[in-house]
Motif scaffolding. Structure first.
Motif, PDB file in Angstrom:
ATOM      1  N   UNK A   1     113.703   2.690  56.392  1.00 41.78           N
ATOM      2  CA  UNK A   1     113.094   3.907  55.854  1.00 41.78           C
ATOM      3  C   UNK A   1     111.608   3.958  56.190  1.00 41.78           C
ATOM      4  N   UNK A   2     110.920   2.851  56.026  1.00 38.95           N
ATOM      5  CA  UNK A   2     109.474   2.820  56.257  1.00 38.95           C
ATOM      6  C   UNK A   2     109.129   3.015  57.724  1.00 38.95           C
ATOM      7  N   UNK A   3     109.918   2.462  58.623  1.00 37.77           N
ATOM      8  CA  UNK A   3     109.573   2.471  60.041  1.00 37.77           C
ATOM      9  C   UNK A   3     110.420   3.429  60.873  1.00 37.77           C
ATOM     10  N   UNK A   4     110.989   4.439  60.249  1.00 41.18           N
ATOM     11  CA  UNK A   4     111.843   5.359  61.005  1.00 41.18           C
ATOM     12  C   UNK A   4     111.054   6.124  62.062  1.00 41.18           C
ATOM     13  N   UNK A   5     109.809   6.447  61.806  1.00 43.04           N
ATOM     14  CA  UNK A   5     108.998   7.151  62.790  1.00 43.04           C
ATOM     15  C   UNK A   5     108.573   6.211  63.913  1.00 43.04           C
ATOM     16  N   UNK A   6     108.337   4.957  63.587  1.00 41.02           N
ATOM     17  CA  UNK A   6     107.931   3.988  64.593  1.00 41.02           C
ATOM     18  C   UNK A   6     109.042   3.741  65.609  1.00 41.02           C
ATOM     19  N   UNK A   7     110.278   3.839  65.163  1.00 40.74           N
ATOM     20  CA  UNK A   7     111.422   3.618  66.043  1.00 40.74           C
ATOM     21  C   UNK A   7     111.427   4.613  67.198  1.00 40.74           C
ATOM     22  N   UNK A   8     111.061   5.848  66.936  1.00 42.65           N
ATOM     23  CA  UNK A   8     111.068   6.873  67.991  1.00 42.65           C
ATOM     24  C   UNK A   8     109.879   6.733  68.935  1.00 42.65           C
ATOM     25  N   UNK A   9     108.861   5.948  68.558  1.00 47.63           N
ATOM     26  CA  UNK A   9     107.664   5.804  69.381  1.00 47.63           C
ATOM     27  C   UNK A   9     107.711   4.581  70.296  1.00 47.63           C
ATOM     28  N   UNK A  10     108.741   3.762  70.209  1.00 48.13           N
ATOM     29  CA  UNK A  10     108.823   2.568  71.036  1.00 48.13           C
ATOM     30  C   UNK A  10     109.164   2.966  72.465  1.00 48.13           C
ATOM     31  N   UNK A  11     108.437   2.389  73.396  1.00 44.94           N
ATOM     32  CA  UNK A  11     108.689   2.682  74.806  1.00 44.94           C
ATOM     33  C   UNK A  11     109.959   1.970  75.269  1.00 44.94           C
ATOM     34  N   UNK A  12     110.724   2.602  76.161  1.00 45.53           N
ATOM     35  CA  UNK A  12     111.965   1.978  76.633  1.00 45.53           C
ATOM     36  C   UNK A  12     111.742   0.660  77.374  1.00 45.53           C
ATOM     37  N   UNK A  13     110.560   0.449  77.932  1.00 44.75           N
ATOM     38  CA  UNK A  13     110.295  -0.781  78.665  1.00 44.75           C
ATOM     39  C   UNK A  13     110.181  -1.981  77.743  1.00 44.75           C
ATOM     40  N   UNK A  14     109.872  -1.752  76.491  1.00 46.18           N
ATOM     41  CA  UNK A  14     109.692  -2.852  75.538  1.00 46.18           C
ATOM     42  C   UNK A  14     110.957  -3.000  74.698  1.00 46.18           C
ATOM     43  N   UNK A  15     111.976  -3.583  75.289  1.00 42.72           N
ATOM     44  CA  UNK A  15     113.279  -3.692  74.636  1.00 42.72           C
ATOM     45  C   UNK A  15     113.224  -4.617  73.425  1.00 42.72           C
ATOM     46  N   UNK A  16     112.350  -5.609  73.444  1.00 46.64           N
ATOM     47  CA  UNK A  16     112.271  -6.544  72.321  1.00 46.64           C
ATOM     48  C   UNK A  16     111.699  -5.891  71.069  1.00 46.64           C
ATOM     49  N   UNK A  17     111.025  -4.767  71.227  1.00 43.53           N
ATOM     50  CA  UNK A  17     110.502  -4.058  70.067  1.00 43.53           C
ATOM     51  C   UNK A  17     111.628  -3.428  69.251  1.00 43.53           C
ATOM     52  N   UNK A  18     112.791  -3.225  69.862  1.00 43.65           N
ATOM     53  CA  UNK A  18     113.941  -2.664  69.162  1.00 43.65           C
ATOM     54  C   UNK A  18     114.698  -3.708  68.340  1.00 43.65           C
TER      55      UNK A  18
END
Length: 158
Positions: free
Chosen positions: A90-107
């Motif tokens: 819930x807290x990071x739902x907006x951050x999820x859409x801002x992750x770049x596809x190149x940084x797969x480990x951020x997912x």
């Protein structure tokens, strides 16, 4: 072999804490969160295996205890870990859409949170643990009170 099973979680915790001490705070929090989510998903799988009869329970009177000896602490752990995963999402739902596809480990933290929340929501009712439900309800309630504007809304709507 039995001694190794008892000592292994503590060795893993010490290694994880040592690894977190050497990296930055934000990465350490993400690593710790991911470890808790993985542990919660593992305990949920163990609990489901006990319910289906593929693994013995830790207590003679209860079908599901995970690696714990009693369903109360097991349900409390599952409840808190599930609440933690849901609150993270819930807290990071907006951050999820801002992750770049190149940084797969951020997912990965989002993936771990989704798996832990789904597994926890399946296992928590099956555990029949009042402590687990209480822990889940209180944790999510405190999060919602802190993160939403409900208290200020009620204060100004006298």
């Amino acid at each position: 072999m039995e001694l190794m099973q008892e000592v292994a979680p503590y060795l893993l915790a010490i290694c994880a804490l040592r690894a977190m001490a050497g990296i930055g705070r934000k990465r350490a929090e993400t690593l710790f969160f991911s470890l808790i989510c993985c542990w919660s998903a593992y305990e949920s799988v163990i609990g489901m295996m006990q319910v289906f009869g593929h693994r013995p329970s830790g207590h003679a009177l209860f079908a599901m205890t995970g690696n714990f000896q009693n369903p109360g602490p097991y349900g409390g752990f599952i409840g808190i870990a599930t609440a933690m995963a849901i609150c993270f999402l819930i807290r990071h739902k907006m951050l999820f859409s801002q992750i770049r596809p190149k940084r797969i480990f951020a997912y990965l933290p989002f993936f771990f949170a989704i798996v832990a929340a789904a597994a926890g929501l399946i296992v928590l009712p099956a555990s029949m643990s009042r402590a687990g439900w209480l822990a889940f309800t209180v944790a999510v309630g405190i999060f919602l009170l802190r993160e939403t504007g409900i208290p200020s809304f009620l204060r100004y709507r006298k």
